[in-house]
Design a protein around this motif. Structure first.
Motif, PDB file in Angstrom:
ATOM      1  N   VAL A 178      -2.646  -4.002  30.665  1.00 36.02           N
ATOM      2  CA  VAL A 178      -1.871  -4.364  31.862  1.00 36.02           C
ATOM      3  C   VAL A 178      -1.963  -5.839  32.248  1.00 36.02           C
ATOM      4  O   VAL A 178      -1.199  -6.298  33.110  1.00 36.02           O
ATOM      5  N   MET A 179      -2.883  -6.598  31.622  1.00 36.95           N
ATOM      6  CA  MET A 179      -3.050  -8.000  32.003  1.00 36.95           C
ATOM      7  C   MET A 179      -2.715  -8.923  30.833  1.00 36.95           C
ATOM      8  O   MET A 179      -3.100  -8.658  29.692  1.00 36.95           O
ATOM      9  N   LYS A 180      -1.982  -9.980  31.139  1.00 34.50           N
ATOM     10  CA  LYS A 180      -1.586 -10.940  30.116  1.00 34.50           C
ATOM     11  C   LYS A 180      -2.602 -12.078  30.060  1.00 34.50           C
ATOM     12  O   LYS A 180      -2.659 -12.909  30.978  1.00 34.50           O
ATOM     13  N   GLY A 181      -3.394 -12.098  29.027  1.00 31.50           N
ATOM     14  CA  GLY A 181      -4.421 -13.125  28.893  1.00 31.50           C
ATOM     15  C   GLY A 181      -4.578 -13.587  27.457  1.00 31.50           C
ATOM     16  O   GLY A 181      -4.281 -12.838  26.516  1.00 31.50           O
ATOM     17  N   ASP A 182      -5.045 -14.813  27.299  1.00 28.03           N
ATOM     18  CA  ASP A 182      -5.302 -15.351  25.970  1.00 28.03           C
ATOM     19  C   ASP A 182      -6.752 -15.150  25.541  1.00 28.03           C
ATOM     20  O   ASP A 182      -7.091 -15.323  24.370  1.00 28.03           O
ATOM     21  N   LEU A 183      -7.605 -14.832  26.523  1.00 27.30           N
ATOM     22  CA  LEU A 183      -9.029 -14.620  26.246  1.00 27.30           C
ATOM     23  C   LEU A 183      -9.610 -13.721  27.325  1.00 27.30           C
ATOM     24  O   LEU A 183      -9.361 -13.931  28.518  1.00 27.30           O
ATOM     25  N   PHE A 184     -10.369 -12.717  26.911  1.00 25.14           N
ATOM     26  CA  PHE A 184     -11.038 -11.805  27.840  1.00 25.14           C
ATOM     27  C   PHE A 184     -12.545 -11.959  27.635  1.00 25.14           C
ATOM     28  O   PHE A 184     -13.036 -11.838  26.507  1.00 25.14           O
ATOM     29  N   VAL A 185     -13.263 -12.239  28.714  1.00 22.03           N
ATOM     30  CA  VAL A 185     -14.705 -12.451  28.623  1.00 22.03           C
ATOM     31  C   VAL A 185     -15.422 -11.386  29.437  1.00 22.03           C
ATOM     32  O   VAL A 185     -15.243 -11.289  30.659  1.00 22.03           O
ATOM     33  N   LEU A 186     -16.238 -10.575  28.766  1.00 21.60           N
ATOM     34  CA  LEU A 186     -16.986  -9.507  29.429  1.00 21.60           C
ATOM     35  C   LEU A 186     -18.278 -10.081  29.988  1.00 21.60           C
ATOM     36  O   LEU A 186     -19.060 -10.686  29.255  1.00 21.60           O
ATOM     37  N   LEU A 187     -18.514  -9.863  31.265  1.00 23.46           N
ATOM     38  CA  LEU A 187     -19.688 -10.402  31.945  1.00 23.46           C
ATOM     39  C   LEU A 187     -20.532  -9.277  32.502  1.00 23.46           C
ATOM     40  O   LEU A 187     -20.011  -8.361  33.157  1.00 23.46           O
ATOM     41  N   SER A 188     -21.829  -9.342  32.290  1.00 21.85           N
ATOM     42  CA  SER A 188     -22.720  -8.292  32.789  1.00 21.85           C
ATOM     43  C   SER A 188     -23.377  -8.705  34.094  1.00 21.85           C
ATOM     44  O   SER A 188     -23.745  -9.869  34.274  1.00 21.85           O
ATOM     45  N   GLY A 189     -23.516  -7.755  35.005  1.00 22.63           N
ATOM     46  CA  GLY A 189     -24.266  -7.975  36.230  1.00 22.63           C
ATOM     47  C   GLY A 189     -25.681  -7.459  36.075  1.00 22.63           C
ATOM     48  O   GLY A 189     -26.106  -7.061  34.983  1.00 22.63           O
ATOM     49  N   CYS A 190     -26.414  -7.421  37.177  1.00 20.79           N
ATOM     50  CA  CYS A 190     -27.826  -7.024  37.117  1.00 20.79           C
ATOM     51  C   CYS A 190     -28.008  -5.589  36.646  1.00 20.79           C
ATOM     52  O   CYS A 190     -28.897  -5.293  35.838  1.00 20.79           O
ATOM     53  N   THR A 191     -27.169  -4.684  37.140  1.00 19.16           N
ATOM     54  CA  THR A 191     -27.308  -3.271  36.767  1.00 19.16           C
ATOM     55  C   THR A 191     -27.188  -3.097  35.263  1.00 19.16           C
ATOM     56  O   THR A 191     -28.010  -2.426  34.623  1.00 19.16           O
ATOM     57  N   ALA A 192     -26.163  -3.721  34.685  1.00 22.85           N
ATOM     58  CA  ALA A 192     -25.951  -3.613  33.242  1.00 22.85           C
ATOM     59  C   ALA A 192     -27.117  -4.222  32.476  1.00 22.85           C
ATOM     60  O   ALA A 192     -27.556  -3.684  31.443  1.00 22.85           O
ATOM     61  N   GLY A 193     -27.642  -5.337  32.975  1.00 21.35           N
ATOM     62  CA  GLY A 193     -28.759  -5.984  32.304  1.00 21.35           C
ATOM     63  C   GLY A 193     -30.027  -5.158  32.339  1.00 21.35           C
ATOM     64  O   GLY A 193     -30.780  -5.106  31.370  1.00 21.35           O
ATOM     65  N   ILE A 194     -30.262  -4.488  33.468  1.00 23.20           N
ATOM     66  CA  ILE A 194     -31.480  -3.681  33.631  1.00 23.20           C
ATOM     67  C   ILE A 194     -31.473  -2.467  32.702  1.00 23.20           C
ATOM     68  O   ILE A 194     -32.489  -2.115  32.087  1.00 23.20           O
ATOM     69  N   ILE A 195     -30.309  -1.817  32.588  1.00 24.29           N
ATOM     70  CA  ILE A 195     -30.272  -0.591  31.776  1.00 24.29           C
ATOM     71  C   ILE A 195     -29.997  -0.892  30.293  1.00 24.29           C
ATOM     72  O   ILE A 195     -30.023   0.029  29.461  1.00 24.29           O
ATOM     73  N   GLY A 196     -29.728  -2.150  29.973  1.00 26.91           N
ATOM     74  CA  GLY A 196     -29.598  -2.535  28.576  1.00 26.91           C
ATOM     75  C   GLY A 196     -28.204  -2.441  27.995  1.00 26.91           C
ATOM     76  O   GLY A 196     -28.038  -2.524  26.769  1.00 26.91           O
ATOM     77  N   ASP A 197     -27.173  -2.290  28.821  1.00 25.14           N
ATOM     78  CA  ASP A 197     -25.804  -2.314  28.300  1.00 25.14           C
ATOM     79  C   ASP A 197     -25.524  -3.683  27.680  1.00 25.14           C
ATOM     80  O   ASP A 197     -25.859  -4.718  28.257  1.00 25.14           O
ATOM     81  N   ASN A 198     -24.886  -3.684  26.531  1.00 24.61           N
ATOM     82  CA  ASN A 198     -24.700  -4.914  25.762  1.00 24.61           C
ATOM     83  C   ASN A 198     -23.222  -5.305  25.738  1.00 24.61           C
ATOM     84  O   ASN A 198     -22.420  -4.722  25.009  1.00 24.61           O
ATOM     85  N   THR A 199     -22.853  -6.296  26.538  1.00 23.44           N
ATOM     86  CA  THR A 199     -21.452  -6.713  26.588  1.00 23.44           C
ATOM     87  C   THR A 199     -21.014  -7.353  25.277  1.00 23.44           C
ATOM     88  O   THR A 199     -19.860  -7.204  24.866  1.00 23.44           O
ATOM     89  N   ALA A 200     -21.914  -8.067  24.619  1.00 30.83           N
ATOM     90  CA  ALA A 200     -21.561  -8.715  23.359  1.00 30.83           C
ATOM     91  C   ALA A 200     -21.214  -7.679  22.298  1.00 30.83           C
ATOM     92  O   ALA A 200     -20.289  -7.868  21.501  1.00 30.83           O
ATOM     93  N   SER A 201     -21.950  -6.570  22.291  1.00 25.64           N
ATOM     94  CA  SER A 201     -21.694  -5.500  21.326  1.00 25.64           C
ATOM     95  C   SER A 201     -20.342  -4.844  21.575  1.00 25.64           C
ATOM     96  O   SER A 201     -19.575  -4.574  20.636  1.00 25.64           O
ATOM     97  N   VAL A 202     -20.050  -4.600  22.858  1.00 23.59           N
ATOM     98  CA  VAL A 202     -18.759  -3.999  23.212  1.00 23.59           C
ATOM     99  C   VAL A 202     -17.626  -4.952  22.844  1.00 23.59           C
ATOM    100  O   VAL A 202     -16.605  -4.553  22.282  1.00 23.59           O
ATOM    101  N   ALA A 203     -17.821  -6.228  23.158  1.00 23.31           N
ATOM    102  CA  ALA A 203     -16.795  -7.225  22.849  1.00 23.31           C
ATOM    103  C   ALA A 203     -16.541  -7.310  21.347  1.00 23.31           C
ATOM    104  O   ALA A 203     -15.388  -7.452  20.911  1.00 23.31           O
ATOM    105  N   LYS A 204     -17.591  -7.205  20.569  1.00 21.10           N
ATOM    106  CA  LYS A 204     -17.462  -7.313  19.110  1.00 21.10           C
ATOM    107  C   LYS A 204     -16.560  -6.216  18.555  1.00 21.10           C
ATOM    108  O   LYS A 204     -15.776  -6.448  17.630  1.00 21.10           O
ATOM    109  N   SER A 205     -16.641  -5.007  19.136  1.00 22.61           N
ATOM    110  CA  SER A 205     -15.823  -3.896  18.649  1.00 22.61           C
ATOM    111  C   SER A 205     -14.338  -4.168  18.852  1.00 22.61           C
ATOM    112  O   SER A 205     -13.498  -3.703  18.074  1.00 22.61           O
ATOM    113  N   PHE A 206     -14.007  -4.924  19.901  1.00 20.77           N
ATOM    114  CA  PHE A 206     -12.603  -5.299  20.128  1.00 20.77           C
ATOM    115  C   PHE A 206     -12.221  -6.511  19.265  1.00 20.77           C
ATOM    116  O   PHE A 206     -11.109  -6.578  18.743  1.00 20.77           O
ATOM    117  N   ALA A 207     -13.141  -7.460  19.141  1.00 21.78           N
ATOM    118  CA  ALA A 207     -12.868  -8.659  18.342  1.00 21.78           C
ATOM    119  C   ALA A 207     -12.606  -8.293  16.891  1.00 21.78           C
ATOM    120  O   ALA A 207     -11.784  -8.938  16.206  1.00 21.78           O
TER     121      ALA A 207
END
Length: 452
Positions: free
Chosen positions: A87-116
């Motif tokens: 739904v959004m027109k963009g040339d680059l999408f950057v996934l950013l983690s907040g504190c909650t994601a960092g504490i539980i170990g969610d990996n934005t780089a890993s998720v991003a890689k699957s799309f890249a």
């Protein structure tokens, strides 16, 4: 710095949301608890800068809840990214983690890689709040884009191409004007500039072109130093570190000489550019002679500056060196670590050997008030640069106030800047016009006031 900070001027590392939004047609996707993205946005509106492209309440966010903490939130993040891509027109999408994601170990780089891997322009950056301030988050995002989006490419070096790293978007309310002015100043030397952020940037195409630069230019005491070091290791690109914001005649000329020398330009050509710019600048500057001669006895001469190290040192140097102000207090609020603090101090002492004791590293605005306000009550002839935190008590003591740092809620800022030759002239206009507006100048001379 450990402990509480009252009236801070920066956010946590998630403030890098504003770094992403400063790249034309780049979109942040925030993986954090409800409200985090909104808080970061509210801070970015200092000077009513607006939402940028896809900013404000348009920023996609997972709004993680208790179930995501227990079972993990990467599945929800993937769904959020899929929706954003649709739904959004963009040339680059950057996934950013907040504190909650960092504490539980969610990996934005890993998720991003699957799309890249599907050929989609998606990058992941670990910007949990506890990693540091928005200055730290800014560097994290820059390096993530370089490593994951620009990638491991063989540089095709283009003669005269320069990547510029300087202001932190939104963190400095004048960032758009500053970057545009820096680009214009460097282009006077015939160089081609990747400015990377703001209205003067071509967007992601400039980021893709980063490896091909002849050199990188860092205009900052410390923010961005890790990035240009990283680029040197990754692509072999040399860099020029210029730690002082060029404001006014002397510093702008010095800046052009240093850049010209590093670029290998002919000295005669660089000097011809400087001669042309200085003629215009000093023609205007000399035009103030009657003003100073007429009102000298009533003019302010004490200077207090609060804000990030880049703008604070730049403003102080111009006003001390060319206009004759006496620095009484320079309060650096960007909270550099011990190593960077030492470097900033060495830069300051080299520029102001007679005023080295006026430099204070203090991110707590309430403590700055306790240091400045008593002195202002005794003065009446001081100029204070700062934020809304300094505005109230400066005006209450009858001194002159101008904005130079966030937060700013009493002024609209669009393209304003104090960078360059013209920036120095505008700075002088702002100081003395503010003085007239505040009716600081009266028929009573300063000596008469002291004697009363």
């Amino acid at each position: 710095m450990n402990g509480e900070i009252s009236q801070p001027r920066f956010t946590c590392a998630l403030g890098a949301q504003n770094t992403v939004l400063a790249i034309p047609r780049a979109i942040p996707v925030v993986h954090s608890g409800p409200g985090c993205s909104g808080v970061v946005h509210e801070f970015a509106t200092s000077g009513y800068q607006g939402e940028c492209y896809a900013g404000g309440n348009q920023v996609p966010s997972t709004n993680t809840d208790e179930s995501n903490v227990v079972f993990g939130g990467e599945k929800k993040l993937r769904s959020e990214v899929e929706g954003a891509l649709k739904v959004m027109k963009g040339d680059l999408f950057v996934l950013l983690s907040g504190c909650t994601a960092g504490i539980i170990g969610d990996n934005t780089a890993s998720v991003a890689k699957s799309f890249a891997e599907q050929g989609l322009p998606v990058v992941g950056a670990e910007t949990s709040g506890f990693k540091g301030t928005s200055y730290v988050g800014h560097e994290i995002v820059e390096k993530a884009i370089i490593d994951q989006f620009v990638g491991d490419v063989r540089p095709a070096v283009e003669k005269g191409l320069v990547n510029v790293f300087a202001d932190v978007p939104a963190q400095n309310p004048f960032w758009r004007g500053d970057l545009a002015a820096l680009k214009e100043l460097i282009e006077k030397l015939g160089l081609k500039v990747n400015i990377l952020f703001g209205t003067s940037s071509a967007g992601v195409s400039e980021w893709k072109n980063i490896p091909n630069a002849e050199f990188n230019l860092l205009v900052s005491p410390w923010v961005g130093l890790d990035v240009v070091e990283h680029l040197k290791k990754k692509y072999g690109t040399p860099y020029l570190h210029y730690p002082v914001l060029p404001v006014g005649g002397n510093e702008s000329s010095r800046f052009l000489r240093e850049v010209g020398k590093f670029a290998g330009l002919k000295k005669e050509f660089v000097e011809s550019v400087i001669e042309r710019e200085e003629k215009i600048f000093y023609d205007y500057f000399v035009g103030t002679a009657d003003f100073f001669a007429t009102l000298l006895i009533n003019l302010p001469y004490e200077l207090y500056v609060t804000g990030d190290s880049l703008s604070s040192i730049g403003i102080t140097k111009f006003l001390e060196e060319e206009v004759g102000y006496v620095p009484k207090g320079v309060f650096v609020t960007d909270n550099p670590n011990q190593k960077n603090e030492g470097f900033v101090r060495r830069v300051f002492e080299a520029e102001f050997p007679e005023h080295k004791d006026t430099l204070v590293f203090e991110p707590d605005s309430e403590k700055i008030k306790f240091a400045i306000e008593p002195e202002l009550k005794k003065s009446g002839r001081a100029v204070v640069f700062g934020s809304d935190w300094e505005r109230a008590y400066t005006k209450k003591t009858g001194n002159i106030f101008l904005y130079s740092s966030a937060p700013i809620n009493q002024q609209l800022i669009l393209s304003k800047t104090y960078v360059g030759y013209q920036g120095g002239l505008r700075l002088m206009e702002d100081i003395y016009n503010t003085m007239f507006e505040g009716k600081t100048i009266t028929g009573q001379t300063f000596q008469e006031k002291l004697g009363s």
